[in-house]
Enzyme design. Structure first.
Site, short mmCIF file in Angstrom:
data_model
loop_
_atom_site.label_atom_id
_atom_site.label_comp_id
_atom_site.label_asym_id
_atom_site.label_seq_id
_atom_site.Cartn_x
_atom_site.Cartn_y
_atom_site.Cartn_z
NE ARG A 64 -24.16 -10.47 -61.90
CZ ARG A 64 -24.24 -10.03 -60.67
NH1 ARG A 64 -23.88 -10.81 -59.70
NH2 ARG A 64 -24.68 -8.83 -60.39
CD GLU A 101 -30.94 0.56 -50.25
OE1 GLU A 101 -30.22 -0.26 -50.85
OE2 GLU A 101 -31.16 0.56 -49.04
P1 AMP Z 1 -33.01 -4.38 -59.68
O1 AMP Z 1 -32.74 -3.20 -60.57
O2 AMP Z 1 -33.41 -4.00 -58.30
O3 AMP Z 1 -34.02 -5.34 -60.33
O4 AMP Z 1 -31.62 -5.18 -59.53
C1 AMP Z 1 -31.18 -6.00 -60.55
C2 AMP Z 1 -29.69 -5.94 -60.75
O5 AMP Z 1 -28.97 -5.94 -59.50
C3 AMP Z 1 -29.25 -7.19 -61.49
O6 AMP Z 1 -28.32 -6.76 -62.50
C4 AMP Z 1 -28.60 -8.08 -60.46
O7 AMP Z 1 -27.44 -8.66 -60.97
C5 AMP Z 1 -28.31 -7.17 -59.25
N1 AMP Z 1 -28.86 -7.70 -57.98
C6 AMP Z 1 -29.85 -7.12 -57.24
N2 AMP Z 1 -30.11 -7.82 -56.12
C7 AMP Z 1 -29.27 -8.89 -56.14
C8 AMP Z 1 -29.06 -10.02 -55.26
N3 AMP Z 1 -29.76 -10.20 -54.11
N4 AMP Z 1 -28.11 -10.94 -55.60
C9 AMP Z 1 -27.40 -10.77 -56.76
N5 AMP Z 1 -27.54 -9.73 -57.60
C10 AMP Z 1 -28.47 -8.80 -57.33
#
Ligand code: AMP
Length: 181
Positions: A64, A101
């Protein structure tokens, strides 16, 4: 008043409970992207803090971040550089591991995508734990690029992603927050 000034972008984000697994509130931006004035307002607001900054490239994170990053790059009159999951880039690439995770993943960038010292803006749709964005910052810094800032449509502040980027010395710009997850 312009058509985009008074749009509430949060209203255009769709929430899908328990996707992709139970307990996750998935924040779906396809409804925002599909709304002409919503998309325009989103891009205007993402670029607003950076219009007077020296930025030569926008780096977007798959997938995205490509849609938003391409439009942001066009607005800032600069180039776009993709950061992709391992094995997707056709030319020689360098990688950076990050923790999921369960297990680890790797993102990559073409090794010749940026010049040393080049000012870059990082773009993605959402920051949660900040693991992906922190890995992207490390990747950009491996190429000796200067990370000017990072822009996201959505912040999940309880997961601490922007705080994590701040510790890396990267200014985080977000358009809305969903508290509690
Ligand atoms: P993080 O590495 O934990 O900051 O996760 C970010 C990535 O995971 C981004 O590319 C988001 O598109 C996706 N992502 C994580 N959590 C969500 C959520 N609750 N809804 C949509 N996309 C998420």
């Amino acid at each position: 008043m312009s058509l985009t000034e008074d749009i509430d972008l949060k209203d255009l984000v769709r929430t899908i409970p328990d996707y992709p697994k139970p307990g996750i509130m998935f924040r779906d931006i396809t409804t925002l992207l599909g709304h002409a004035n919503g998309l325009r307002a989103c891009i205007e607001r993402l670029v607003a803090p950076f219009t007077n900054r020296r930025i030569e490239s926008v780096a977007g994170i798959e997938a995205r971040g490509f849609i938003l990053g391409g439009a942001v790059a066009d607005r800032l009159r600069c180039g776009f550089v993709p950061i992709r999951k391992k094995g997707k880039l056709p030319a020689k690439a360098i990688g950076q591991e990050y923790e999921l995770e369960y297990g680890i993943d790797i993102i990559e960038i073409h090794e010749d995508a940026l010049k040393a010292g080049e000012p870059v803006l990082l773009v993605d749709d959402l920051i949660a734990t900040g693991g992906t964005a922190a890995a992207a910052v490390k990747l950009l810094r491996k190429l000796n690029a200067e990370v000017v800032g990072a822009a996201f449509v959505i912040d999940l502040p309880d997961l601490g992603g922007c705080a994590r980027l701040a510790k890396l010395g990267v200014e985080c710009h977000t358009l809305m927050a969903f508290e509690g997850d």
